[in-house]
Scaffold this motif. Structure first.
Motif, PDB file in Angstrom:
ATOM      1  N   ILE A  85      -6.289  44.251 -14.393  1.00 40.74           N
ATOM      2  CA  ILE A  85      -5.012  43.708 -14.144  1.00 40.74           C
ATOM      3  C   ILE A  85      -4.178  44.209 -13.283  1.00 40.74           C
ATOM      4  O   ILE A  85      -3.498  43.635 -12.288  1.00 40.74           O
ATOM      5  N   GLU A  86      -4.166  45.765 -13.367  1.00 38.80           N
ATOM      6  CA  GLU A  86      -3.204  46.310 -12.293  1.00 38.80           C
ATOM      7  C   GLU A  86      -3.780  46.217 -10.951  1.00 38.80           C
ATOM      8  O   GLU A  86      -2.815  45.884 -10.062  1.00 38.80           O
ATOM      9  N   ALA A  87      -5.005  46.016 -10.650  1.00 35.98           N
ATOM     10  CA  ALA A  87      -5.591  45.682  -9.349  1.00 35.98           C
ATOM     11  C   ALA A  87      -5.211  44.173  -8.912  1.00 35.98           C
ATOM     12  O   ALA A  87      -4.869  43.990  -7.649  1.00 35.98           O
ATOM     13  N   TYR A  88      -5.203  43.093  -9.726  1.00 38.66           N
ATOM     14  CA  TYR A  88      -4.788  41.756  -9.606  1.00 38.66           C
ATOM     15  C   TYR A  88      -3.487  41.774  -9.177  1.00 38.66           C
ATOM     16  O   TYR A  88      -2.708  40.998  -8.417  1.00 38.66           O
ATOM     17  N   LYS A  89      -2.666  42.454 -10.230  1.00 36.25           N
ATOM     18  CA  LYS A  89      -1.251  42.666  -9.685  1.00 36.25           C
ATOM     19  C   LYS A  89      -0.487  43.078  -8.499  1.00 36.25           C
ATOM     20  O   LYS A  89       0.010  42.497  -7.685  1.00 36.25           O
ATOM     21  N   SER A  90      -1.598  43.994  -8.041  1.00 35.64           N
ATOM     22  CA  SER A  90      -1.151  44.643  -6.416  1.00 35.64           C
ATOM     23  C   SER A  90      -1.460  43.456  -5.459  1.00 35.64           C
ATOM     24  O   SER A  90      -1.021  43.508  -4.392  1.00 35.64           O
ATOM     25  N   CYS A  91      -2.521  42.805  -5.788  1.00 35.52           N
ATOM     26  CA  CYS A  91      -2.944  41.691  -4.720  1.00 35.52           C
ATOM     27  C   CYS A  91      -1.938  40.520  -4.753  1.00 35.52           C
ATOM     28  O   CYS A  91      -1.718  39.832  -3.721  1.00 35.52           O
ATOM     29  N   ALA A  92      -1.555  40.193  -6.071  1.00 35.92           N
ATOM     30  CA  ALA A  92      -0.833  38.964  -6.141  1.00 35.92           C
ATOM     31  C   ALA A  92       0.685  39.334  -5.765  1.00 35.92           C
ATOM     32  O   ALA A  92       1.371  38.107  -5.227  1.00 35.92           O
ATOM     33  N   LEU A  93       1.213  40.093  -6.232  1.00 36.37           N
ATOM     34  CA  LEU A  93       2.735  40.357  -5.981  1.00 36.37           C
ATOM     35  C   LEU A  93       2.822  41.069  -4.763  1.00 36.37           C
ATOM     36  O   LEU A  93       2.283  41.864  -4.188  1.00 36.37           O
ATOM     37  N   PRO A  94       4.249  40.935  -4.014  1.00 35.32           N
ATOM     38  CA  PRO A  94       4.625  41.460  -2.730  1.00 35.32           C
ATOM     39  C   PRO A  94       4.637  42.985  -2.745  1.00 35.32           C
ATOM     40  O   PRO A  94       4.323  43.636  -1.758  1.00 35.32           O
ATOM     41  N   THR A  95       5.374  43.653  -3.621  1.00 34.38           N
ATOM     42  CA  THR A  95       5.415  44.832  -4.098  1.00 34.38           C
ATOM     43  C   THR A  95       5.301  45.349  -5.312  1.00 34.38           C
ATOM     44  O   THR A  95       5.232  44.573  -6.333  1.00 34.38           O
ATOM     45  N   ARG A  96       5.383  46.545  -5.654  1.00 33.41           N
ATOM     46  CA  ARG A  96       4.938  47.238  -6.975  1.00 33.41           C
ATOM     47  C   ARG A  96       6.404  47.159  -7.768  1.00 33.41           C
ATOM     48  O   ARG A  96       6.473  47.560  -9.032  1.00 33.41           O
ATOM     49  N   GLN A  97       7.541  47.107  -7.083  1.00 32.29           N
ATOM     50  CA  GLN A  97       8.898  47.170  -7.896  1.00 32.29           C
ATOM     51  C   GLN A  97       9.158  45.849  -8.522  1.00 32.29           C
ATOM     52  O   GLN A  97       9.591  46.237  -9.749  1.00 32.29           O
ATOM     53  N   TRP A  98       8.751  44.758  -8.325  1.00 36.08           N
ATOM     54  CA  TRP A  98       9.327  43.597  -9.358  1.00 36.08           C
ATOM     55  C   TRP A  98       8.035  42.534  -9.097  1.00 36.08           C
ATOM     56  O   TRP A  98       7.099  42.643  -8.311  1.00 36.08           O
ATOM     57  N   GLY A  99       8.565  41.608  -9.985  1.00 40.40           N
ATOM     58  CA  GLY A  99       7.407  40.464 -10.247  1.00 40.40           C
ATOM     59  C   GLY A  99       6.431  40.717 -11.387  1.00 40.40           C
ATOM     60  O   GLY A  99       6.441  41.880 -11.989  1.00 40.40           O
ATOM     61  N   TYR A 100       5.966  39.724 -11.996  1.00 42.75           N
ATOM     62  CA  TYR A 100       5.207  39.787 -13.134  1.00 42.75           C
ATOM     63  C   TYR A 100       4.087  38.802 -13.097  1.00 42.75           C
ATOM     64  O   TYR A 100       4.325  37.653 -12.577  1.00 42.75           O
ATOM     65  N   VAL A 101       2.863  39.172 -13.364  1.00 45.91           N
ATOM     66  CA  VAL A 101       1.872  38.076 -13.666  1.00 45.91           C
ATOM     67  C   VAL A 101       1.755  37.739 -15.128  1.00 45.91           C
ATOM     68  O   VAL A 101       1.921  38.393 -15.936  1.00 45.91           O
ATOM     69  N   VAL A 102       1.763  36.412 -15.229  1.00 42.74           N
ATOM     70  CA  VAL A 102       1.695  36.138 -16.768  1.00 42.74           C
ATOM     71  C   VAL A 102       0.043  35.573 -17.007  1.00 42.74           C
ATOM     72  O   VAL A 102      -0.403  34.834 -16.253  1.00 42.74           O
ATOM     73  N   ILE A 103      -0.278  36.116 -18.154  1.00 44.45           N
ATOM     74  CA  ILE A 103      -1.718  35.824 -18.498  1.00 44.45           C
ATOM     75  C   ILE A 103      -1.788  35.276 -19.996  1.00 44.45           C
ATOM     76  O   ILE A 103      -0.910  35.786 -21.000  1.00 44.45           O
ATOM     77  N   THR A 104      -2.453  34.441 -20.268  1.00 40.47           N
ATOM     78  CA  THR A 104      -2.677  33.872 -21.617  1.00 40.47           C
ATOM     79  C   THR A 104      -3.901  34.653 -22.272  1.00 40.47           C
ATOM     80  O   THR A 104      -5.061  34.665 -21.668  1.00 40.47           O
ATOM     81  N   THR A 105      -3.611  35.277 -23.353  1.00 42.92           N
ATOM     82  CA  THR A 105      -4.696  36.178 -24.012  1.00 42.92           C
ATOM     83  C   THR A 105      -4.921  35.799 -25.508  1.00 42.92           C
ATOM     84  O   THR A 105      -4.234  34.690 -25.861  1.00 42.92           O
ATOM     85  N   PRO A 106      -5.802  36.448 -26.266  1.00 46.32           N
ATOM     86  CA  PRO A 106      -6.084  36.126 -27.640  1.00 46.32           C
ATOM     87  C   PRO A 106      -4.443  36.179 -28.463  1.00 46.32           C
ATOM     88  O   PRO A 106      -4.376  35.794 -29.487  1.00 46.32           O
ATOM     89  N   GLY A 122      -7.531  38.225 -20.323  1.00 45.26           N
ATOM     90  CA  GLY A 122      -7.588  36.692 -20.492  1.00 45.26           C
ATOM     91  C   GLY A 122      -7.394  35.937 -19.373  1.00 45.26           C
ATOM     92  O   GLY A 122      -8.244  36.376 -18.215  1.00 45.26           O
ATOM     93  N   GLN A 123      -6.905  34.929 -19.323  1.00 42.48           N
ATOM     94  CA  GLN A 123      -6.630  33.961 -17.843  1.00 42.48           C
ATOM     95  C   GLN A 123      -5.298  34.081 -17.345  1.00 42.48           C
ATOM     96  O   GLN A 123      -4.414  33.939 -18.032  1.00 42.48           O
ATOM     97  N   VAL A 124      -5.319  34.068 -15.971  1.00 37.93           N
ATOM     98  CA  VAL A 124      -4.129  34.143 -15.301  1.00 37.93           C
ATOM     99  C   VAL A 124      -3.481  32.733 -15.456  1.00 37.93           C
ATOM    100  O   VAL A 124      -4.228  31.911 -14.797  1.00 37.93           O
ATOM    101  N   LEU A 125      -2.402  32.660 -15.891  1.00 30.89           N
ATOM    102  CA  LEU A 125      -1.518  31.510 -15.821  1.00 30.89           C
ATOM    103  C   LEU A 125      -0.827  31.432 -14.342  1.00 30.89           C
ATOM    104  O   LEU A 125      -0.791  30.274 -13.786  1.00 30.89           O
ATOM    105  N   GLY A 126      -0.113  32.433 -13.810  1.00 30.87           N
ATOM    106  CA  GLY A 126       0.775  32.245 -12.709  1.00 30.87           C
ATOM    107  C   GLY A 126       1.593  33.670 -12.630  1.00 30.87           C
ATOM    108  O   GLY A 126       1.165  34.676 -13.333  1.00 30.87           O
ATOM    109  N   TYR A 127       2.509  33.581 -11.570  1.00 31.51           N
ATOM    110  CA  TYR A 127       3.057  34.733 -11.444  1.00 31.51           C
ATOM    111  C   TYR A 127       4.352  34.260 -10.861  1.00 31.51           C
ATOM    112  O   TYR A 127       4.691  33.453 -10.427  1.00 31.51           O
ATOM    113  N   PHE A 128       5.581  35.256 -11.060  1.00 33.83           N
ATOM    114  CA  PHE A 128       6.816  35.231 -10.449  1.00 33.83           C
ATOM    115  C   PHE A 128       7.350  36.465 -10.064  1.00 33.83           C
ATOM    116  O   PHE A 128       7.122  37.417 -10.475  1.00 33.83           O
TER     117      PHE A 128
END
Length: 129
Positions: A85-106, A122-128
């Protein structure tokens, strides 16, 4: 629920935000969209939302706050393990300070911080951000 519906809802929010609107109406509604919006509200990106007529097509009225820069749904299925998850977050979001990846989990729909804390993938739904 199709991911295209989620993507259209999130795009409508970003477009209304760029136009300076204070509210936006999303149709049709679903529980996944409501869960995504609940995470955005919890993290302070929207003021609130209200679901109207949930038993039929339904609509969601969202009160915008002016903090959304980008908000996208991942339209293809992307499985992610808890350790990745941490590696995906760094690829999907522009910076480390803000933004969230939303995941559907059990455990339900979670943002990346809560998923790491609970050690679930789980599965990645999206990010903001």
């Amino acid at each position: 629920m199709g991911r295209r519906i989620l993507n259209e809802a999130l795009s409508a929010m970003v477009n209304a935000e760029r136009r300076g609107k204070s509210t936006v109406e999303i149709k049709p509604s679903s529980t996944v969209i409501s869960s995504f919006l609940q995470i955005m509200k919890h993290r302070g990106y929207i003021k609130g939302f209200q679901v109207s007529d949930p038993h039929r097509v339904g609509r969601i009225t969202v009160e915008l706050q002016g903090r959304i820069n980008a908000c996208k749904a991942i339209t293809y299925r992307q499985d992610i393990k808890a350790k990745d998850i941490e590696a995906y977050k760094s690829c999907a979001l522009p910076t480390r300070q803000w933004g969230y990846v939303v995941i559907t989990t059990p455990d339900g729909v979670l943002d990346h911080e809560e998923a790491i804390k609970r050690n679930v993938g789980g599965q990645v739904l999206g990010y903001f951000h």
